[in-house]
Design an enzyme around this catalytic site. Sequence first.
Site, PDB file in Angstrom:
ATOM      1  N   GLU A   1      -0.856  19.488 -61.288  1.00  0.00           N
ATOM      2  CA  GLU A   1      -0.454  18.713 -62.544  1.00  0.00           C
ATOM      3  C   GLU A   1      -1.548  19.211 -63.912  1.00  0.00           C
ATOM      4  O   GLU A   1      -1.003  19.348 -64.937  1.00  0.00           O
ATOM      5  CB  GLU A   1      -0.799  17.367 -62.173  1.00  0.00           C
ATOM      6  CG  GLU A   1       0.365  16.538 -61.520  1.00  0.00           C
ATOM      7  CD  GLU A   1       1.488  16.333 -62.464  1.00  0.00           C
ATOM      8  OE1 GLU A   1       1.664  16.674 -63.695  1.00  0.00           O
ATOM      9  OE2 GLU A   1       2.437  15.737 -61.968  1.00  0.00           O
TER      10      GLU A   1
ATOM     11  N   LYS B   1      -2.758  11.248 -63.175  1.00  0.00           N
ATOM     12  CA  LYS B   1      -2.685   9.704 -63.237  1.00  0.00           C
ATOM     13  C   LYS B   1      -2.252   9.458 -62.065  1.00  0.00           C
ATOM     14  O   LYS B   1      -1.058   9.627 -61.979  1.00  0.00           O
ATOM     15  CB  LYS B   1      -1.941   9.343 -64.579  1.00  0.00           C
ATOM     16  CG  LYS B   1      -2.014   7.831 -64.610  1.00  0.00           C
ATOM     17  CD  LYS B   1      -1.354   7.598 -66.020  1.00  0.00           C
ATOM     18  CE  LYS B   1      -1.227   5.790 -66.205  1.00  0.00           C
ATOM     19  NZ  LYS B   1      -0.564   5.551 -67.315  1.00  0.00           N
TER      20      LYS B   1
ATOM     21  N   LYS C   1      -7.243   9.524 -63.756  1.00  0.00           N
ATOM     22  CA  LYS C   1      -7.336   8.218 -63.804  1.00  0.00           C
ATOM     23  C   LYS C   1      -6.805   7.652 -62.499  1.00  0.00           C
ATOM     24  O   LYS C   1      -5.835   8.185 -62.030  1.00  0.00           O
ATOM     25  CB  LYS C   1      -6.224   7.890 -65.263  1.00  0.00           C
ATOM     26  CG  LYS C   1      -6.319   6.577 -65.464  1.00  0.00           C
ATOM     27  CD  LYS C   1      -5.213   6.221 -66.476  1.00  0.00           C
ATOM     28  CE  LYS C   1      -4.810   4.722 -66.635  1.00  0.00           C
ATOM     29  NZ  LYS C   1      -3.810   4.756 -67.576  1.00  0.00           N
TER      30      LYS C   1
HETATM   31  C1  PBG Z   1       0.274   3.306 -70.117  1.00  0.00           C
HETATM   32  C2  PBG Z   1      -1.013   3.314 -69.707  1.00  0.00           C
HETATM   33  C3  PBG Z   1      -1.610   2.244 -68.665  1.00  0.00           C
HETATM   34  C4  PBG Z   1      -2.795   2.537 -68.595  1.00  0.00           C
HETATM   35  C5  PBG Z   1      -3.164   3.269 -69.736  1.00  0.00           C
HETATM   36  N1  PBG Z   1      -2.181   3.725 -70.244  1.00  0.00           N
HETATM   37  C6  PBG Z   1      -0.923   1.398 -67.777  1.00  0.00           C
HETATM   38  C7  PBG Z   1      -0.095   2.069 -66.547  1.00  0.00           C
HETATM   39  O1  PBG Z   1       0.155   3.277 -66.359  1.00  0.00           O
HETATM   40  O2  PBG Z   1       0.511   1.177 -65.844  1.00  0.00           O
HETATM   41  C8  PBG Z   1      -3.772   1.718 -67.825  1.00  0.00           C
HETATM   42  C9  PBG Z   1      -5.162   1.463 -68.295  1.00  0.00           C
HETATM   43  C10 PBG Z   1      -6.020   0.534 -67.551  1.00  0.00           C
HETATM   44  O3  PBG Z   1      -5.894   0.185 -66.658  1.00  0.00           O
HETATM   45  O4  PBG Z   1      -7.125   0.422 -68.268  1.00  0.00           O
HETATM   46  N2  PBG Z   1       1.225   3.887 -69.284  1.00  0.00           N
END
Ligand code: PBG
Length: 340
Positions: free
Chosen positions: A247, A209, A262
Amino acid sequence: MTHPTHPTYPTAPAHLGLTHRPRRLRRSPGIRAMVRETRLSVDALVYPLFVCEGTGVRRAVESMPGVYQHSVDEVEREAELARGDGIRAVLLFGVPGTKDEGGSAAHDPEAPVQRAVRALKARLPDLVVVTDVCLCEYTSHGHCGILDAGEIDNDVTVERLVRVAESHAVAGADIVAPSDMMDGRVAAIRSALDEGGFSQVAIMSYAAKYWSAFYGPFRDAANSAPAFGDRRTHQMDPSNVDEAMREVALDIGEGADIVMVKPALPYLDVVARVKAEFGYPTAAYHVSGEYAMLKAAAQRGWVDEERAMLESLTAIRRAGADLVVTYYAREAARALKTGD
Ligand code: PBG
């Protein structure tokens, strides 16, 4: 070196007749369908939903047209409609009524997500219910963990995340999805679930992520913008891909069943490498900013929304994602029924 099956061009002067005419296989819908390499299927789609307090609440998220915060009763309706469109899985995020320093509502059995899981599993038993496991929606400061002198304390946070995941499993979640990027959380969640009698509950880890500008609209939807600072000390630097492999390897080693990359479109190279190197069930999250960009351009008539949506989601599958998490899930499911 040329691949043995790749022709070397030109094979013959045009007036003698070309041996290779790739256009032969593009001539008709039937032929195109026969040689199509990637199929976007509704089975691959995971539909994110935001669950808030109250009843009868369906609050539009301004930066994400078509996305709402739903109270539990409304989320049931929305999930039922999605199931009717053929969608198999939803991913739940909580928008709690109260926030505190430690994000305690995240593991409250009466908080919106836990109530929604119970309601959905009772009403739609064959719907796969996935829950996001993180603290950022629940902490007063908007950070993904417990702070110690302004920094997130990894190991204390992991203990909290374990409680959150357990509370989701108790409610009946099929899959828990830690999105926090703390070190060691997959192992900790796996062993706690196993000890608690939830060895059948799967883990979809947000393994790679990135620290991304494309999460902006999500923070409107989930009221989770950090009050100070940012998420660069735990989310990945967008410049790195070898690190993403490490990771993913760690999360698989710790017991993740599905690994996620992501955002999706700006990171298709990462998706492709993860799938090629690990051969694991791989998910990619087409995030809020990716969705919002298409919506905004479509509203101005600058792109054909349906085509741009299907092209984007197909590209994510083509790169190697087995699953695509997308706010477009219902629209895509409906388009796939009518399209060719
Ligand atoms: C929680 C989380 C986030 C997203 C998914 N889970 C926000 C972040 O990490 O700031 C983002 C999902 C999206 O932008 O559609 N941590």
